[in-house]
Write a protein that holds these residues in place. Structure first.
Motif, PDB file in Angstrom:
ATOM      1  N   ARG A 111     -76.441 -69.879 -89.301  1.00  0.00           N
ATOM      2  CA  ARG A 111     -76.192 -69.467 -90.698  1.00  0.00           C
ATOM      3  C   ARG A 111     -76.244 -67.817 -90.671  1.00  0.00           C
ATOM      4  O   ARG A 111     -75.617 -67.243 -91.621  1.00  0.00           O
ATOM      5  CB  ARG A 111     -77.634 -69.798 -91.251  1.00  0.00           C
ATOM      6  CG  ARG A 111     -77.594 -71.174 -91.710  1.00  0.00           C
ATOM      7  CD  ARG A 111     -78.922 -71.623 -92.242  1.00  0.00           C
ATOM      8  NE  ARG A 111     -79.255 -70.959 -93.495  1.00  0.00           N
ATOM      9  CZ  ARG A 111     -78.937 -71.431 -94.669  1.00  0.00           C
ATOM     10  NH1 ARG A 111     -78.010 -72.618 -94.772  1.00  0.00           N
ATOM     11  NH2 ARG A 111     -79.210 -70.883 -96.058  1.00  0.00           N
ATOM     12  N   VAL A 112     -76.691 -67.175 -89.576  1.00  0.00           N
ATOM     13  CA  VAL A 112     -76.631 -65.698 -89.708  1.00  0.00           C
ATOM     14  C   VAL A 112     -75.117 -65.286 -89.392  1.00  0.00           C
ATOM     15  O   VAL A 112     -74.719 -64.215 -90.175  1.00  0.00           O
ATOM     16  CB  VAL A 112     -77.609 -65.043 -88.630  1.00  0.00           C
ATOM     17  CG1 VAL A 112     -77.329 -63.871 -88.157  1.00  0.00           C
ATOM     18  CG2 VAL A 112     -79.041 -65.215 -89.006  1.00  0.00           C
ATOM     19  N   ILE A 113     -74.519 -65.924 -88.469  1.00  0.00           N
ATOM     20  CA  ILE A 113     -73.160 -65.758 -88.116  1.00  0.00           C
ATOM     21  C   ILE A 113     -72.211 -66.087 -89.272  1.00  0.00           C
ATOM     22  O   ILE A 113     -71.417 -65.097 -89.538  1.00  0.00           O
ATOM     23  CB  ILE A 113     -72.714 -66.855 -86.825  1.00  0.00           C
ATOM     24  CG1 ILE A 113     -73.520 -66.376 -85.751  1.00  0.00           C
ATOM     25  CG2 ILE A 113     -71.310 -66.654 -86.686  1.00  0.00           C
ATOM     26  CD1 ILE A 113     -73.372 -67.169 -84.658  1.00  0.00           C
ATOM     27  N   ALA A 114     -72.577 -67.079 -90.072  1.00  0.00           N
ATOM     28  CA  ALA A 114     -71.658 -67.680 -91.363  1.00  0.00           C
ATOM     29  C   ALA A 114     -72.185 -66.651 -92.462  1.00  0.00           C
ATOM     30  O   ALA A 114     -71.578 -66.716 -93.383  1.00  0.00           O
ATOM     31  CB  ALA A 114     -72.045 -68.937 -91.609  1.00  0.00           C
ATOM     32  N   GLY A 115     -73.168 -65.671 -92.247  1.00  0.00           N
ATOM     33  CA  GLY A 115     -73.497 -64.762 -93.530  1.00  0.00           C
ATOM     34  C   GLY A 115     -74.511 -65.345 -94.459  1.00  0.00           C
ATOM     35  O   GLY A 115     -74.674 -64.867 -95.554  1.00  0.00           O
ATOM     36  N   GLU A 116     -75.125 -66.489 -94.125  1.00  0.00           N
ATOM     37  CA  GLU A 116     -75.785 -67.180 -95.088  1.00  0.00           C
ATOM     38  C   GLU A 116     -77.391 -66.788 -95.169  1.00  0.00           C
ATOM     39  O   GLU A 116     -78.200 -67.096 -95.969  1.00  0.00           O
ATOM     40  CB  GLU A 116     -75.720 -68.690 -95.079  1.00  0.00           C
ATOM     41  CG  GLU A 116     -74.370 -69.214 -95.351  1.00  0.00           C
ATOM     42  CD  GLU A 116     -74.295 -70.837 -95.694  1.00  0.00           C
ATOM     43  OE1 GLU A 116     -75.454 -71.367 -95.601  1.00  0.00           O
ATOM     44  OE2 GLU A 116     -73.277 -71.119 -96.098  1.00  0.00           O
ATOM     45  N   GLU A 117     -77.556 -65.827 -94.039  1.00  0.00           N
ATOM     46  CA  GLU A 117     -78.946 -65.434 -93.810  1.00  0.00           C
ATOM     47  C   GLU A 117     -78.783 -64.122 -93.173  1.00  0.00           C
ATOM     48  O   GLU A 117     -77.746 -63.733 -92.359  1.00  0.00           O
ATOM     49  CB  GLU A 117     -79.754 -66.319 -93.032  1.00  0.00           C
ATOM     50  CG  GLU A 117     -80.279 -67.556 -93.226  1.00  0.00           C
ATOM     51  CD  GLU A 117     -81.597 -68.039 -92.762  1.00  0.00           C
ATOM     52  OE1 GLU A 117     -82.406 -67.301 -91.930  1.00  0.00           O
ATOM     53  OE2 GLU A 117     -81.667 -69.127 -92.691  1.00  0.00           O
ATOM     54  N   PRO A 118     -79.491 -63.061 -93.764  1.00  0.00           N
ATOM     55  CA  PRO A 118     -79.330 -61.655 -93.079  1.00  0.00           C
ATOM     56  C   PRO A 118     -79.706 -61.542 -91.646  1.00  0.00           C
ATOM     57  O   PRO A 118     -80.634 -62.272 -91.311  1.00  0.00           O
ATOM     58  CB  PRO A 118     -80.358 -60.737 -94.073  1.00  0.00           C
ATOM     59  CG  PRO A 118     -81.398 -61.919 -94.543  1.00  0.00           C
ATOM     60  CD  PRO A 118     -80.681 -63.237 -94.392  1.00  0.00           C
ATOM     61  N   ALA A 119     -79.082 -60.575 -91.095  1.00  0.00           N
ATOM     62  CA  ALA A 119     -79.696 -60.439 -89.600  1.00  0.00           C
ATOM     63  C   ALA A 119     -80.745 -59.320 -89.617  1.00  0.00           C
ATOM     64  O   ALA A 119     -80.751 -58.391 -90.325  1.00  0.00           O
ATOM     65  CB  ALA A 119     -78.135 -59.778 -89.129  1.00  0.00           C
ATOM     66  N   GLU A 120     -81.585 -59.380 -88.847  1.00  0.00           N
ATOM     67  CA  GLU A 120     -82.584 -58.312 -88.656  1.00  0.00           C
ATOM     68  C   GLU A 120     -82.551 -57.713 -87.427  1.00  0.00           C
ATOM     69  O   GLU A 120     -81.887 -57.814 -86.565  1.00  0.00           O
ATOM     70  CB  GLU A 120     -83.928 -59.097 -88.610  1.00  0.00           C
ATOM     71  CG  GLU A 120     -84.160 -60.109 -90.017  1.00  0.00           C
ATOM     72  CD  GLU A 120     -85.636 -60.980 -89.949  1.00  0.00           C
ATOM     73  OE1 GLU A 120     -86.317 -61.067 -88.832  1.00  0.00           O
ATOM     74  OE2 GLU A 120     -85.794 -61.580 -90.739  1.00  0.00           O
ATOM     75  N   GLY A 121     -83.454 -56.484 -87.638  1.00  0.00           N
ATOM     76  CA  GLY A 121     -83.264 -55.740 -86.174  1.00  0.00           C
ATOM     77  C   GLY A 121     -82.941 -54.392 -86.920  1.00  0.00           C
ATOM     78  O   GLY A 121     -81.800 -54.133 -87.630  1.00  0.00           O
ATOM     79  N   GLU A 122     -83.454 -53.046 -86.384  1.00  0.00           N
ATOM     80  CA  GLU A 122     -83.005 -51.938 -86.638  1.00  0.00           C
ATOM     81  C   GLU A 122     -81.422 -51.500 -86.605  1.00  0.00           C
ATOM     82  O   GLU A 122     -81.020 -50.963 -87.418  1.00  0.00           O
ATOM     83  CB  GLU A 122     -83.692 -50.826 -85.834  1.00  0.00           C
ATOM     84  CG  GLU A 122     -85.276 -50.690 -86.062  1.00  0.00           C
ATOM     85  CD  GLU A 122     -86.031 -49.552 -85.326  1.00  0.00           C
ATOM     86  OE1 GLU A 122     -85.300 -48.848 -84.683  1.00  0.00           O
ATOM     87  OE2 GLU A 122     -87.389 -49.896 -85.433  1.00  0.00           O
ATOM     88  N   ALA A 123     -80.871 -51.828 -85.297  1.00  0.00           N
ATOM     89  CA  ALA A 123     -79.312 -51.606 -85.193  1.00  0.00           C
ATOM     90  C   ALA A 123     -78.515 -52.928 -85.387  1.00  0.00           C
ATOM     91  O   ALA A 123     -77.589 -52.943 -84.760  1.00  0.00           O
ATOM     92  CB  ALA A 123     -79.222 -51.042 -83.797  1.00  0.00           C
ATOM     93  N   ALA A 124     -79.041 -53.869 -85.971  1.00  0.00           N
ATOM     94  CA  ALA A 124     -78.487 -55.073 -85.991  1.00  0.00           C
ATOM     95  C   ALA A 124     -77.119 -55.170 -86.528  1.00  0.00           C
ATOM     96  O   ALA A 124     -77.143 -54.482 -87.702  1.00  0.00           O
ATOM     97  CB  ALA A 124     -79.132 -56.268 -86.652  1.00  0.00           C
ATOM     98  N   SER A 125     -76.041 -55.890 -86.029  1.00  0.00           N
ATOM     99  CA  SER A 125     -74.690 -55.917 -86.762  1.00  0.00           C
ATOM    100  C   SER A 125     -74.281 -57.202 -86.377  1.00  0.00           C
ATOM    101  O   SER A 125     -74.229 -57.864 -85.207  1.00  0.00           O
ATOM    102  CB  SER A 125     -73.656 -54.722 -86.254  1.00  0.00           C
ATOM    103  OG  SER A 125     -73.454 -54.902 -84.896  1.00  0.00           O
ATOM    104  N   VAL A 126     -73.340 -57.552 -87.470  1.00  0.00           N
ATOM    105  CA  VAL A 126     -72.621 -59.049 -87.539  1.00  0.00           C
ATOM    106  C   VAL A 126     -71.320 -58.758 -87.826  1.00  0.00           C
ATOM    107  O   VAL A 126     -71.127 -58.567 -88.865  1.00  0.00           O
ATOM    108  CB  VAL A 126     -73.539 -60.229 -88.191  1.00  0.00           C
ATOM    109  CG1 VAL A 126     -72.347 -61.323 -87.884  1.00  0.00           C
ATOM    110  CG2 VAL A 126     -74.674 -60.406 -87.850  1.00  0.00           C
TER     111      VAL A 126
END
Length: 625
Positions: free
Chosen positions: A47-62
């Protein structure tokens, strides 16, 4: 080309860390599978990869390539409930799919000749006829039928197949699939396997189907204790490389333990007043202690529940039958079960497998024949519906409602908390509400409640759905040692091959075939039978062609004048079609005003009328000829 790039991605639920600062790359053409224990966060990562949930972490990027079309198959797909299947599956911005949708709608209203002509013209312009045939093939393979049925009347499994069909029809370049084989029968799974093997498809999926992993994927990513481990190769390569990794980790852990012991002795001997160097060493000791305490948990689900003694008579079916209206599900089936039998049941969805199980357990009454149950036979029935509990029940409550303890081999007993620990529910998880469990954890708990009844005849209807590979391995070992009888309905080919000794094959019209062998052996025999049947059909057809004498050409029923008229009509129709194409092209002019559009529409209607008249006359003459 890089399709997906994850960096520094973290996800937590309260104090539970699902994954911590992970990185992942998927490039064009790669077929990547994600494996992990239930509750580790597989679906969340998708779901994080598909953009349905936000990624967490200071420098997180998808990062997802913006020019790549992505398709995501969720475990619980959502549709507009009042749509028909046709509206749902063809709801798209794709021009080709929209053309097919307009054509299908026009087919529902054949009297609207103008709409039909426009739909056909659009299909011709886009060369969409092959695509329309492809859509029908996909819907047929996944048994998505009755296109006028409302989505709200579909079961969960039908919605999953509808979502999969819609996704395949869209033909995205990058597929993200969450358990795509759930709710598919064996023929569907094998068809999907072939489809996903195409080189043009890039894939990232979660599945516990081990044959699927072996045959489709070339990279396997394991989510283990919040970290990702990447393995190139098939499932068998993954098992080999994972074993090597664990051996290395065990050796490193042993070294760390020895070092920790030495450091502990040093810390205890040191005086309280320490210098900077000593403080640095103490700090290093604390880090090492934390590292060792985070040792890998090698807990595995263990099942050694004692089964009840079986009598001489276990379960007998005498000429049983069951129908619903004109649909015959079981007809004239007879069988006497022997001690220790392990039977698999295969057949397409809707063939009557679950109904058959309910007949054997007497949950349903037979229309004909009878079922005789042995006096000592105790069923443990694991149904497709799964566990049905109130959301405010805790895991420990579920088990204690059945029994406070259960008997083991050699006269020993096991308390409910101890049993839950063997099923990988630690003391903390035992206090969790059932509503907070993942799908696989709920399945594992449900399996435990079935086994706690201490049965000697297990009936497992799709037990492998949502179970992780670790749980599947342990369940397989338990079933191989289980002293009682087992009947299994499963679409997991690996599971069936490992467990069952013979099959009940539902071949349609109520006929059930007893096949002596596992699923792979049955498939080989069925392929040989299909080849032999096609060979015999070809021979019969060739024989017919040899015996039928060629008929003499019948003289033309047309007069010379009518033959001339036929040729004139062909030229006239060709000219009218060219005029129609030119007129249709004018509608694409965005500068047209309302009056000009109205005038063009009148001309097109007149042209269609003339064309239809000429075509009717041509058909009359052609039939006479």
């Amino acid at each position: 080309m890089n399709y997906l790039n994850l960096e520094n991605v973290t996800k937590m639920y309260g104090e539970k860390v699902l994954f911590d600062n992970i990185a992942l790359q998927v490039n064009q053409g790669q077929k990547v599978a994600l494996v992990a224990k239930n509750g580790s966060g597989k679906t969340t990562l998708l779901r994080v990869i598909a953009g349905e949930e936000p990624a967490e972490g200071e420098a997180a990027s998808v990062y997802l390539h913006r020019d790549v079309r992505i398709g995501f198959l969720n475990q619980d797909p959502e549709f507009f409930e009042e749509h028909t299947i046709l509206e749902a599956v063809l709801d798209s911005d794709n021009a080709m799919i929209r053309a097919v949708r307009d054509y299908e709608y026009a087919m529902l209203f054949p009297n609207d000749t103008e709409a039909m002509h426009q739909a056909i013209a659009k299909m011709d312009d886009l060369k969409a006829w092959d695509f329309e045939a492809r859509i029908r093939e996909v819907l047929t393979k996944l048994e998505v039928s009755d296109l006028n049925q409302l989505v709200r009347n579909l079961s969960g499994g039908q919605k999953k197949r509808l979502a999969l069909a819609k996704l395949i029809i869209e033909e995205p370049e990058f597929l993200i699939l969450d358990e795509p084989t759930n709710h598919l029968d064996l023929d569907m799974i094998e068809w999907l396997e072939e489809y996903l093997q195409q080189p043009r498809i890039t894939l990232f999926m979660v599945t516990h189907d081990r044959y699927f992993l072996e045959r489709v994927c070339n990279i396997i990513v394991e989510l283990d204790q919040g970290q990702l481990y990447r393995y190139t190769g098939s499932y068998s390569d993954f098992l080999e490389k994972k074993t090597t990794r664990h051996e290395v980790e065990a050796a490193e852990l042993d070294k760390a333990k020895k070092l920790l012991k030495r450091e502990l002795n040093w810390v205890r001997r040191m005086p309280k007043a320490r210098g900077t160097k000593a403080k640095s060493r103490v700090s290093a000791f604390e880090d090492l202690k934390e590292e060792v305490e985070q040792v890998r948990s090698n807990d595995e689900m263990r099942i050694d529940i004692k089964g009840q003694r079986m009598g001489k008579k276990i379960l007998e079916a005498h000429n049983i039958g069951k129908s619903y209206g004109e649909k015959v599900l079981v007809e004239g089936f007879s069988y006497k079960f022997r001690k220790g039998e392990r039977v698999g049941i295969v057949g397409p969805n809707g063939a009557g497998k679950t109904t058959f199980l309910k007949l054997l357990t007497k949950e349903l009454r037979t229309d004909t024949g009878k079922v005789v149950l042995g006096g000592n036979t105790v069923f443990g029935y694991y149904t497709q519906d799964g566990i049905q509990l109130a959301s405010d029940r805790r895991v420990i409550d579920v088990v204690q409602d059945i029994a406070e303890f259960i008997p083991l081999e050699k006269g020993q007993k096991l308390t409910a908390p101890q049993l839950l620990e063997r099923f990988l529910f630690n003391r903390k998880q035992q206090q969790v509400y059932v509503s907070q469990l993942s799908g696989g954890e709920r399945r594992r708990l449900y399996l435990l409640t079935v086994l706690m009844e201490n049965p000697n005849f297990l009936i497992l209807d799709e037990p492998t759905n949502d179970l992780d590979i670790i749980t599947l391995n342990v369940l397989e070992d338990f079933l191989l040692d289980f002293p009682g009888c087992i009947i299994i309905v499963s679409h997991d080919r690996y599971f069936m091959d490992k467990i069952v000794e013979h099959l009940f094959v539902f071949e349609g019209q109520g006929h059930i075939r007893d096949f002596p062998g596992n699923y792979t052996e049955y498939r080989e025999v069925r392929l040989q039978e299909d080849r032999e049947r096609r060979r015999q059909e070809r021979e019969v057809e060739e024989q017919k062609q040899k015996t039928v004498k060629p008929a003499k050409a019948a003289p033309s029923a047309l007069s010379q004048e009518e033959r001339k008229e036929l040729k004139r009509l062909e030229k006239k129709i060709l000219k009218l079609e060219e005029e129609k194409a030119a007129l249709t092209e004018q509608f694409n002019d965005s500068s047209l005003g309302p009056e000009e559009i109205t005038e063009l529409s009148k001309k097109l209607a007149a042209l269609n009328e003339a064309l239809e008249e000429q075509e009717l006359r041509w058909m009359e003459l052609a039939e006479q000829a």
